[in-house]
Design a protein around this motif. Structure first.
Motif, mmCIF file in Angstrom:
data_model
loop_
_atom_site.group_PDB
_atom_site.id
_atom_site.type_symbol
_atom_site.label_atom_id
_atom_site.label_comp_id
_atom_site.label_asym_id
_atom_site.label_seq_id
_atom_site.Cartn_x
_atom_site.Cartn_y
_atom_site.Cartn_z
ATOM 1 N N CYS A 227 19.729 27.537 111.507
ATOM 2 C CA CYS A 227 20.183 26.430 112.355
ATOM 3 C C CYS A 227 21.622 26.060 112.009
ATOM 4 C CB CYS A 227 19.235 25.259 112.161
ATOM 5 S SG CYS A 227 19.443 23.941 113.335
ATOM 6 N N MET A 229 25.532 24.946 112.456
ATOM 7 C CA MET A 229 26.169 23.957 113.296
ATOM 8 C C MET A 229 27.605 24.430 113.502
ATOM 9 S SD MET A 229 25.990 19.985 112.357
ATOM 10 C CE MET A 229 24.251 19.937 112.146
ATOM 11 N N ARG A 270 18.960 29.410 116.652
ATOM 12 C CA ARG A 270 19.136 27.980 116.977
ATOM 13 C C ARG A 270 20.558 27.558 116.631
ATOM 14 N NH1 ARG A 270 14.539 28.875 118.458
ATOM 15 N NH2 ARG A 270 12.694 27.565 118.245
ATOM 16 N N THR A 272 23.362 25.091 116.821
ATOM 17 C CA THR A 272 23.568 23.715 117.243
ATOM 18 C C THR A 272 25.044 23.382 117.033
ATOM 19 O OG1 THR A 272 23.152 22.732 115.090
ATOM 20 C CG2 THR A 272 21.242 23.149 116.468
ATOM 21 N N TRP A 283 21.948 18.608 119.691
ATOM 22 C CA TRP A 283 21.167 19.660 120.370
ATOM 23 C C TRP A 283 21.300 19.403 121.866
ATOM 24 C CZ3 TRP A 283 16.043 21.500 117.812
ATOM 25 C CH2 TRP A 283 16.167 21.501 116.417
ATOM 26 N N MET A 288 24.030 23.994 123.773
ATOM 27 C CA MET A 288 22.717 24.430 123.291
ATOM 28 C C MET A 288 22.156 25.535 124.198
ATOM 29 S SD MET A 288 21.267 23.246 120.580
ATOM 30 C CE MET A 288 19.657 23.715 119.949
ATOM 31 N N THR A 309 15.552 27.062 121.414
ATOM 32 C CA THR A 309 15.274 25.666 121.751
ATOM 33 C C THR A 309 15.611 25.482 123.213
ATOM 34 O OG1 THR A 309 15.628 24.749 119.597
ATOM 35 C CG2 THR A 309 16.068 23.308 121.436
ATOM 36 N N SER A 312 15.609 20.417 124.477
ATOM 37 C CA SER A 312 16.261 19.416 123.636
ATOM 38 C C SER A 312 17.321 18.656 124.418
ATOM 39 C CB SER A 312 16.904 20.096 122.429
ATOM 40 O OG SER A 312 17.978 20.889 122.849
ATOM 41 N N ASN A 349 18.187 14.695 119.818
ATOM 42 C CA ASN A 349 18.477 15.892 119.003
ATOM 43 C C ASN A 349 17.331 16.250 118.080
ATOM 44 O OD1 ASN A 349 21.294 15.968 119.979
ATOM 45 N ND2 ASN A 349 21.437 14.049 118.841
#
Ligand code: B12
Lengths: 474, 211
Positions: A227, A229, A270, A272, A283, A288, A309, A312, A349
């Protein structure tokens, strides 16, 4: 339906090449001695805490990952056909908060909420895979085991479990096995896939590293879910971030395949991003959805099952923003080709769960599935004959009484779950908004829906496994 | 304020690391005092950055760049400070608690704390309770800051609070906590302080220091 290609084959090839470079030259950082030891045994180049992946081994690992397999519900009528890109829906894992269905206010999730939320998910027609919200009123060392038990009791649908830390993995697997009558049955027809998270950039911490080995050795389907960022734990370009975490996922998959050829594995990208003016983790839309379709295309390129995802949003309540963000983030990867869309029922999120949102996402799923079903073009659907007949029948004739119409009327039109389609006058009588109607359905399901219970014997074994997890921490 | 101090402040605001370093040296050569360079130049610039960030006009990476410019200037000036001159607003030991690997929020808080003039010792992620206590003993901070993002790990904060008490350290250090699953109610259980984001983390630290 033809899948939408956001990126071209050539572009995907460049991302694969960059992935290989990262794995070969940068490698991954790992802390678990057990994990590092296994990597060395498997022929990867281990230097201190770094593991480097020769290209040939990466290609080999990717080539033995199965493109299709199934997971099941406790009730076998529920089958998830991984690899068929059906855009199944799974509920959001991990939310610490819930919007109270009575007051509409945000509050901590309790065990009772987890049971109720799972039961409503069990009842909804298009919610395919159940994951769990995070109760704050249970002993923390056994929480994932207790969640798993609550899930097998309150739904007969397939499950998805994030294994928090390696120490609970065996208890979690015991609960799953108890629910279906033993480990052999669980292995043959898994009712859950288990996910671990690499830590971006390019590292595997102790718990996830050990968890990966445990899941593969137990013979259960493994998901790898980093995940990063953008701009914080990954590069600031969407493509760079997708590619970097693709390398993390590929690393996990290759290790899994070298450990056990043909082990069922799932890519769960994922990416983000961050609200750069506050530092908040987002998210939201559109990034996203864009990162999800780009990542899903990588999984298609490898022909390995994939979840992203979908449902979201950054919105805190079930308003217009929640609806359009969620629709964007789910629809876009779905039409690019993906097996599962995650995070249904979530707001803020992935920090808040909501019954109204769970119902909205169920309905969006059915709309997406109507889209994926596609529209065949053939003599019957082109309908030239019936148009000709109606037009030549003379003025005033129409299609309502045609056999062709009768034949298609029940299959051609999408049916809403709670969306309003009344006349203005009929609507005005009660003038309810979408969240109002969704809340009513949620309350009805909460009051009425009963899940098929576990057999007394299975239940006793599940409870025993939970007790063992609780005792282990005391 | 002298022209050179204003230029130092501007260099920090613009995130010009080399300029901040060179201008700090130039100011020293011109006879400005280290304290004035810090307060009137470097921290003055960072204060403006903080305001822009609060208003949503500057982005995190830009703030970080400014913090680096600030640090470059500090490196030049610090060795010349007289012993006992206070160069920071206070000392903070920061960790992510046992079992928890989430550290992005912690890093952001540290960046803004440092930017606003705190000395911060980051003792890492997944830090066992005993090591947190050891960190407090070793660094003797004014504030212990802890971050947790998991429902399953927030309980470790309670453990740390108890362990601090057992070690007799609870009087000398204030505890502040943060992370998505937490709130002030939880913090109240062990007399700690909570705030929701990195900007309010600095405000909280300021209020703890002045209390
Ligand atoms: C990125 C992320 C990860 C990354 C972490 C990478 C890293 N280097 O940190 C990875 C992939 C490793 C990860 C792993 C897991 N994660 Co995670 N993760 C997240 C995510 C998406 C963002 C967190 C984040 O960085 N936010 C951005 C930062 C800037 O915000 P922040 O941390 O909240 O910090 C701000 C404030 O809280 C505050 N603050 C923070 N600390 C402090 C301290 C003080 C003193 C103060 C005053 C203020 C303060 O200021 C910060 C800046 O404004 C969240 C979801 C979300 N929306 O938050 C889930 C989330 C936290 N993760 C979750 C879960 C379940 C997991 C896993 C268990 C999943 C798994 N596969 O097993 C593992 C656990 C690993 C472990 N043992 O820690 C759940 C938590 C569930 C729960 N209730 O416990 C969440 C909520 C997502 C979800 N819905 O499932 N995760």
């Amino acid at each position: 339906m033809k899948f939408y290609e956001y990126l071209s084959k050539n572009e995907l090839g460049q991302m694969h090449e960059a992935t290989l470079q990262l794995l070969e030259n940068t490698g991954i950082y790992a802390t678990s001695e057990r994990f590092l030891g296994k990597c060395a045994e498997l022929g990867l180049k281990v230097d201190g805490h770094r593991v480097y992946f020769p290209r040939a081994l990466v290609e080999k690992g990717l080539s033995t990952a199965p493109s299709h397999f199934s997971t099941w519900g406790r009730d076998k009528k529920y089958e998830i056909k991984w690899g068929e890109k059906k855009a199944y829906n799974h509920t959001c894992v991990g939310t610490p908060f819930i919007l109270d269905v009575e007051t509409g206010r945000k509050r901590d999730v309790l065990m009772k909420d987890l049971e109720d939320f799972v039961r409503v998910a069990d009842a909804l027609p298009n919610t395919d895979i159940v994951s769990c919200i995070f109760p704050q009123d249970v002993p923390t060392h056994a929480v994932v085991t207790m969640q798993t038990a609550a899930m097998v009791k309150n739904t007969t649908k397939p499950l998805r479990i994030c294994i928090e830390s390696a120490h609970e993995t065996n208890f979690i697997i015991d609960v799953l096995a108890a629910a279906v009558g033993g480990m052999d049955e669980l292995r043959a027809n898994p009712i859950a896939y288990l996910e671990i998270s690499s830590v971006s950039p390019l590292s595997y911490a102790e718990g996830p590293g050990n968890g990966l080995i445990d899941v593969v050795e137990a013979g259960l389907p493994l998901g790898v879910i980093p995940c990063p960022m953008m701009g914080a734990t990954g590069p600031m370009t969407l493509i760079g971030c997708v590619t970097m975490h693709n390398a993390e996922i590929v690393a996990g998959i290759v290790i899994a395949q070298l450990l056990r050829q043909g082990a069922p594995v799932i890519m769960s990208p994922r990416v983000t991003f961050m609200e750069m003016s506050s530092g908040l983790g987002l998210w939201a839309a559109p990034e996203m959805g864009l990162a999800a379709i780009a990542s899903a295309q990588m999984a298609l390129y490898y022909d390995i099952p994939c979840t992203v995802t979908g449902f979201s949003c950054a919105s805190k309540i079930n308003d217009e923003q929640a609806a359009f963000e969620t629709f964007y983030n789910s629809f876009l990867p779905a039409v690019g080709g993906v097996d599962v869309l995650g995070a249904s029922g979530s707001l803020d999120n992935a920090l808040i769960s909501s019954y109204e949102k769970l119902i909205m996402d169920d309905e969006i799923t059915s709309m997406i599935q109507r889209t994926l079903r596609g529209d065949a073009v053939n003599a019957d659907t082109l309908a030239v004959e019936v148009v000709d007949a109606v037009c030549k029948a003379g003025a005033g004739s129409n299609f309502l009484s045609q056999k062709h119409t009768l034949r298609h009327v029940r299959t051609e039109l999408w049916q809403p779950l709670v969306s309003d389609r009344q006349s203005y006058g009929a609507w005005e009588a009660e003038a309810k908004s979408y969240p109002d109607r969704a809340r009513e359905l949620a309350k009805k399901l909460l009051a009425e829906h009963r899940t098929d219970p576990l057999s007394p014997d299975a239940l006793a074994k599940v409870e025993a496994a939970v007790q063992a997890a609780i005792d282990a921490g005391e | 304020m002298s022209r050179i101090l204003r230029e130092i402040a501007d260099a920090v605001e613009a995130g010009e690391v080399d300029d901040a370093r060179e201008l700090a040296q130039e100011a020293l050569d011109d006879g400005e005092s280290p304290q004035d360079i810090i307060n009137g130049g470097l921290l003055a610039g960072m204060e403006v950055v903080g305001k822009y960030f609060k208003n949503g006009e500057m982005f995190v990476p830009e703030v970080l760049q400014s913090a680096q410019a600030l640090d470059a200037g500090m490196q030049v000036v610090k060795p010349l400070l007289a012993q006992g001159d206070v160069t920071n607003k206070g000392k903070v030991v920061f960790c992510t608690v046992n079992g928890d690997l989430h550290d992005i929020g912690k890093k952001l808080c540290i960046m803004l704390l440092e930017g606003s003039g705190y000395e911060v010792v980051d003792i890492g992620i997944n830090v066992p309770t005993a090591d947190v206590v050891a960190g407090v003993k070793e660094h003797q901070p004014d504030i212990l800051a802890m971050s947790a993002m998991l429902t399953t790990t927030m309980g470790a904060m309670d453990d740390v609070a108890k362990a601090l008490k057992d070690a007799g350290l609870d009087e000398s250090v204030k505890v502040m906590i943060g992370g998505a699953p937490l709130n002030q109610d939880y913090a109240d259980r062990f007399a700690a302080y909570y705030s929701d984001d990195a900007v309010s983390c600095v405000n909280l630290a300021d209020s703890l220091m002045s209390a």
